[in-house]
Design an enzyme around this catalytic site. Structure first.
Site, mmCIF file in Angstrom:
data_model
loop_
_atom_site.group_PDB
_atom_site.id
_atom_site.type_symbol
_atom_site.label_atom_id
_atom_site.label_comp_id
_atom_site.label_asym_id
_atom_site.label_seq_id
_atom_site.Cartn_x
_atom_site.Cartn_y
_atom_site.Cartn_z
ATOM 1 N N ASN A 1 -2.172 1.180 19.335
ATOM 2 C CA ASN A 1 -2.451 0.676 17.995
ATOM 3 C C ASN A 1 -2.667 1.771 16.963
ATOM 4 O OD1 ASN A 1 -4.663 0.598 20.008
ATOM 5 N ND2 ASN A 1 -5.967 0.403 18.219
ATOM 6 N N CYS B 1 -15.241 4.930 11.876
ATOM 7 C CA CYS B 1 -16.219 4.741 10.810
ATOM 8 C C CYS B 1 -16.871 3.372 10.925
ATOM 9 C CB CYS B 1 -15.577 4.889 9.449
ATOM 10 S SG CYS B 1 -14.007 4.056 9.288
ATOM 11 N N HIS C 1 -2.908 -12.777 15.179
ATOM 12 C CA HIS C 1 -2.980 -12.188 13.833
ATOM 13 C C HIS C 1 -2.277 -10.848 13.702
ATOM 14 C CE1 HIS C 1 -6.344 -9.117 14.109
ATOM 15 N NE2 HIS C 1 -6.551 -9.756 15.240
#
Ligand SMILES: *Cc1c(COP(=O)(O)O)cnc(C)c1O
Length: 396
Positions: free
Chosen positions: A151, A324, A201
């Site tokens: 990914n 993050c 999705h």
């Protein structure tokens, strides 16, 4: 706005929405109800199962189980194979260092329960070879789980060859195909895949719905106790609209794959070539064996988060590999796995395109990124040190 973060999620297609609306307006019965109104929903569900089975080359729709998404499918696949293995005294599991956290964290849990987890090193170009898998397999190996495509850096693994190795040794093979489904041609039979996860999705279907493909003969453990839905393997009233929308989106993606891929690869190539001109930068992943829409770079001397925020100011949605989201400053485990030093891994940028993007989007990104990188470097004390020769450059 330029949306270039399709690996994070995609915009739902018109086709998916059009397929979903009737399931909410008219066919909203419970598929487990015996009256005709409920059975209409059950029929919609089975039609969706057939469509998905056809897209994956499954031998029967019975091999398709609906889940709440890619994460649940990964959890269920791995925990099932681990349980099956443990029953035969097999507690060794092979995976890779750059899997998604849905896989890595499930493996961590199994490790705490006494399984031995072996994570294969990723080659500098973002690849895992079938040979590595072959060498790692032991008599007590319960499962091999390697992702279909990564990914973050987009690399496409040699899944058919890894599947062949696993089949030869009679080891169960799972692949997290969340980034691949709808983007790359998949044939579970030809590729010797026993278990495969996908998520709606990531190919313009709805969120919160996914699939676990389970080859006939591989036994599945249920994670959620309750009713007998999904043949007793996944309790809970099915999310019929989402399932129907996912099936419509996958069918459409598979039927348009060739033309979409051509268009997206052309844009990706121009983006890759343009960004490679930025000094002291490096492409992550294999230049060719990568997902059609994936562009991943590291830029020396900048922070990925700052880059993202400044790109956001210019209306560009992109992503960085840095974790993050977890609030930590740890760089991405994927970038570390291909050998990027911490400092370099912090300066990462992932752009992921889809067929809705335009050449004009590419022009704007190619204008913005070099400017923002140059600006961030111009205000960086670290960069000044490198320019004055006080510190060495890491990337040429
Ligand atoms: C997005 C993603 C997942 C998680 O899927 P969800 O449906 O969001 O749970 C798992 N693996 C990979 C490779 C992904 O990209």
């Amino acid at each position: 706005m330029i949306y270039a973060d399709n690996a994070a999620t995609t915009r739902m297609s018109r086709t998916a929405m059009d397929a979903m609306l009737p399931c909410m307006r008219e066919v909203w019965g419970n598929p487990s109800s015996l009256y005709g109104f409920g059975q209409k929903a059950a029929e919609a569900l089975e039609e969706a199962r057939e469509k998905i089975a056809a897209c994956l080359g499954a031998s029967t729709p019975k091999e398709i189980y609906f889940t709440s998404g890619g994460s649940e499918a990964d959890n269920q696949a791995i925990l099932s194979a681990a349980e099956n293995g443990a029953k035969q005294g097999k507690k060794h599991i092979i995976s890779t260092a750059f899997e998604h956290h849905a896989v890595l964290h499930t493996l961590k849990k199994l490790e705490q329960e006494g399984f031995e987890i072996e994570l294969l090193d990723v080659h500098a170009d973002g690849m895992i070879s079938p040979d590595q898998v072959d060498r790692a397999i032991r008599d007590d190996t319960a499962l091999v789980t390697t992702m279909y495509a990564n990914n973050e850096i987009g690399s496409i693994l040699p899944i058919a060859a890894i599947g062949a190795v696993c089949r030869e040794h009679r080891v169960t093979f799972h692949t997290d195909a969340v980034q691949a489904a709808g983007h790359l041609p998949i044939d579970v039979q030809k590729e010797n895949i026993d278990l495969l996860s996908l998520s709606g999705h990531k190919f313009h279907g709805p969120k919160g719905v996914g699939v676990l493909y389970v080859r006939k003969g591989v036994s599945l453990r249920n994670l959620i106790e309750g009713g007998a839905q999904e043949r007793g393997k996944r309790a809970g009233t099915e999310n019929v609209p989402a399932i129907v929308g996912m099936a419509a989106a996958l069918s459409e993606a598979c039927s348009r794959m060739a033309e979409d891929t051509n268009k997206v690869v052309a844009m990706r190539q121009r983006l890759m070539d343009g960004l490679a001109k930025i000094p002291h930068s490096i492409l992550n992943g294999d230049p060719e064996k990568r997902l059609p829409g994936n562009v991943s770079f590291c830029f020396e001397g900048i922070e990925g988060e700052s880059l993202l925020l400044l790109l956001d100011d210019r209306g560009i949605c992109a992503s960085s590999g840095s974790a993050c989201t977890s609030g930590s400053l740890d760089p991405s485990h994927v970038l570390l796995s291909i050998g990027r030093p911490h400092e370099i891994a912090h300066g990462s940028l992932r752009l992921s395109l889809c067929a809705d993007n335009t050449e004009e989007d590419v022009d704007k990104i190619l204008q913005a990124v070099p400017e923002v990188v140059a600006y961030l470097r111009s205000i960086s004390p670290l960069w000044m040190d490198k320019m004055s020769g006080k510190r060495p450059f890491i990337l040429s």
